[in-house]
Scaffold this motif. Structure first.
Motif, PDB file in Angstrom:
ATOM      1  N   LEU A 137     -74.824  41.827  89.650  1.00 21.04           N
ATOM      2  CA  LEU A 137     -73.757  42.679  91.019  1.00 21.04           C
ATOM      3  C   LEU A 137     -73.771  41.537  92.156  1.00 21.04           C
ATOM      4  O   LEU A 137     -72.338  41.207  92.625  1.00 21.04           O
ATOM      5  CB  LEU A 137     -75.342  43.302  92.161  1.00 21.04           C
ATOM      6  N   LYS A 138     -73.638  40.054  92.390  1.00 23.77           N
ATOM      7  CA  LYS A 138     -73.507  38.974  93.443  1.00 23.77           C
ATOM      8  C   LYS A 138     -71.985  38.313  92.747  1.00 23.77           C
ATOM      9  O   LYS A 138     -70.726  38.370  93.071  1.00 23.77           O
ATOM     10  CB  LYS A 138     -74.006  38.137  93.421  1.00 23.77           C
ATOM     11  N   ALA A 139     -72.012  38.396  91.273  1.00 28.94           N
ATOM     12  CA  ALA A 139     -71.137  38.235  90.268  1.00 28.94           C
ATOM     13  C   ALA A 139     -69.946  38.749  90.257  1.00 28.94           C
ATOM     14  O   ALA A 139     -69.093  38.482  90.359  1.00 28.94           O
ATOM     15  CB  ALA A 139     -71.822  37.130  89.200  1.00 28.94           C
ATOM     16  N   GLU A 140     -70.283  40.196  90.140  1.00 25.12           N
ATOM     17  CA  GLU A 140     -69.518  40.771  90.732  1.00 25.12           C
ATOM     18  C   GLU A 140     -69.135  41.378  91.767  1.00 25.12           C
ATOM     19  O   GLU A 140     -67.022  42.271  91.909  1.00 25.12           O
ATOM     20  CB  GLU A 140     -70.028  42.489  89.654  1.00 25.12           C
ATOM     21  N   GLY A 141     -69.318  40.771  92.295  1.00 33.34           N
ATOM     22  CA  GLY A 141     -68.313  40.801  93.488  1.00 33.34           C
ATOM     23  C   GLY A 141     -69.064  42.061  94.766  1.00 33.34           C
ATOM     24  O   GLY A 141     -68.145  41.761  95.819  1.00 33.34           O
ATOM     25  N   TRP A 142     -69.489  43.206  94.164  1.00 36.95           N
ATOM     26  CA  TRP A 142     -69.913  43.428  95.886  1.00 36.95           C
ATOM     27  C   TRP A 142     -70.629  42.761  96.799  1.00 36.95           C
ATOM     28  O   TRP A 142     -71.784  41.770  96.750  1.00 36.95           O
ATOM     29  CB  TRP A 142     -71.926  44.438  94.758  1.00 36.95           C
ATOM     30  N   ARG A 143     -70.383  42.644  97.625  1.00 35.86           N
ATOM     31  CA  ARG A 143     -70.769  42.687  99.372  1.00 35.86           C
ATOM     32  C   ARG A 143     -72.088  42.399  99.656  1.00 35.86           C
ATOM     33  O   ARG A 143     -72.132  41.657 100.179  1.00 35.86           O
ATOM     34  CB  ARG A 143     -69.458  43.080 100.506  1.00 35.86           C
ATOM     35  N   LYS A 144     -72.516  43.398  99.819  1.00 33.91           N
ATOM     36  CA  LYS A 144     -73.966  44.208  99.714  1.00 33.91           C
ATOM     37  C   LYS A 144     -74.841  42.763  99.208  1.00 33.91           C
ATOM     38  O   LYS A 144     -75.723  42.343  99.253  1.00 33.91           O
ATOM     39  CB  LYS A 144     -74.603  45.163  99.829  1.00 33.91           C
ATOM     40  N   ALA A 145     -74.520  43.286  97.814  1.00 31.74           N
ATOM     41  CA  ALA A 145     -75.651  42.144  97.322  1.00 31.74           C
ATOM     42  C   ALA A 145     -74.883  40.947  97.894  1.00 31.74           C
ATOM     43  O   ALA A 145     -76.415  40.320  97.740  1.00 31.74           O
ATOM     44  CB  ALA A 145     -75.001  42.539  95.362  1.00 31.74           C
ATOM     45  N   GLN A 146     -74.298  40.331  97.935  1.00 30.78           N
ATOM     46  CA  GLN A 146     -74.134  38.873  98.520  1.00 30.78           C
ATOM     47  C   GLN A 146     -75.150  38.452  99.675  1.00 30.78           C
ATOM     48  O   GLN A 146     -75.848  37.604  99.391  1.00 30.78           O
ATOM     49  CB  GLN A 146     -72.796  39.080  99.359  1.00 30.78           C
ATOM     50  N   GLY A 147     -75.568  39.482 100.399  1.00 34.23           N
ATOM     51  CA  GLY A 147     -77.051  38.933 101.250  1.00 34.23           C
ATOM     52  C   GLY A 147     -77.992  39.433 100.394  1.00 34.23           C
ATOM     53  O   GLY A 147     -79.098  38.918 101.638  1.00 34.23           O
ATOM     54  N   ALA A 148     -77.738  40.089  99.390  1.00 34.63           N
ATOM     55  CA  ALA A 148     -79.844  40.596  99.448  1.00 34.63           C
ATOM     56  C   ALA A 148     -80.275  39.482  98.607  1.00 34.63           C
ATOM     57  O   ALA A 148     -79.349  37.669  98.005  1.00 34.63           O
ATOM     58  CB  ALA A 148     -79.324  41.129  97.818  1.00 34.63           C
TER      59      ALA A 148
END
Length: 148
Positions: A137-148
């Motif tokens: 999800l981070k690689a896909e660029g989802w903003r909420k995943a960036q902080g997970a």
């Protein structure tokens, strides 16, 4: 108290649940929502009121958002922007991305099936599955995943 905040996208195909952290914002802060299918139909993207997350666009009422932020968060909140509202969780997806719970339901159920047979394998499997899912999800660029 936890409120069920839902917003239907402009084309009507998706009904997305939102999270309002600490009830700083009101549901009315979320003006409109566009899914990837209807986002091409929206008016010009306005960075001062809108946020894009992988083709999903949220439009915020920034006058109301700034008023509520000032009231609940103090004077510095007057400078709040759409990205701040979303990243800090004041008005963002309930899930890491819209539809996540439905997308992972089958995979999660298969892993939970291990719980009855082998608890150690279950714990290892669910942990690895979640780590890989967040990385994806981070690689896909989802903003909420960036902080997970």
């Amino acid at each position: 108290m936890c409120l069920d905040i839902r917003k239907r996208c402009e084309c009507g195909q998706n009904n997305v649940q939102f999270h309002l952290r600490d009830n700083v914002m009101l549901p009315e802060v979320i003006v409109r929502l566009w899914c990837p299918s209807c986002s091409r139909e929206k008016a010009d993207f306005d960075r001062t009121t809108m946020l894009d997350d992988n083709g999903w666009t949220i439009e915020y009422d920034m006058i109301l958002a700034r008023m509520l932020a000032a009231q609940h968060l103090g004077a510095d909140a007057i400078e709040i922007e759409p990205e701040t509202i979303f990243i800090r969780g004041y008005a963002c997806w309930q899930e890491l991305y819209p539809g996540e719970q439905q997308d992972i339901k089958e995979e999660r159920e298969q892993i939970i099936g291990l719980l009855q047979d082998d608890q150690k394998k279950y714990l290892e499997t669910i942990q690895q599955w979640n780590i890989k899912r967040i990385e994806r999800l981070k690689a896909e660029g989802w903003r909420k995943a960036q902080g997970a």
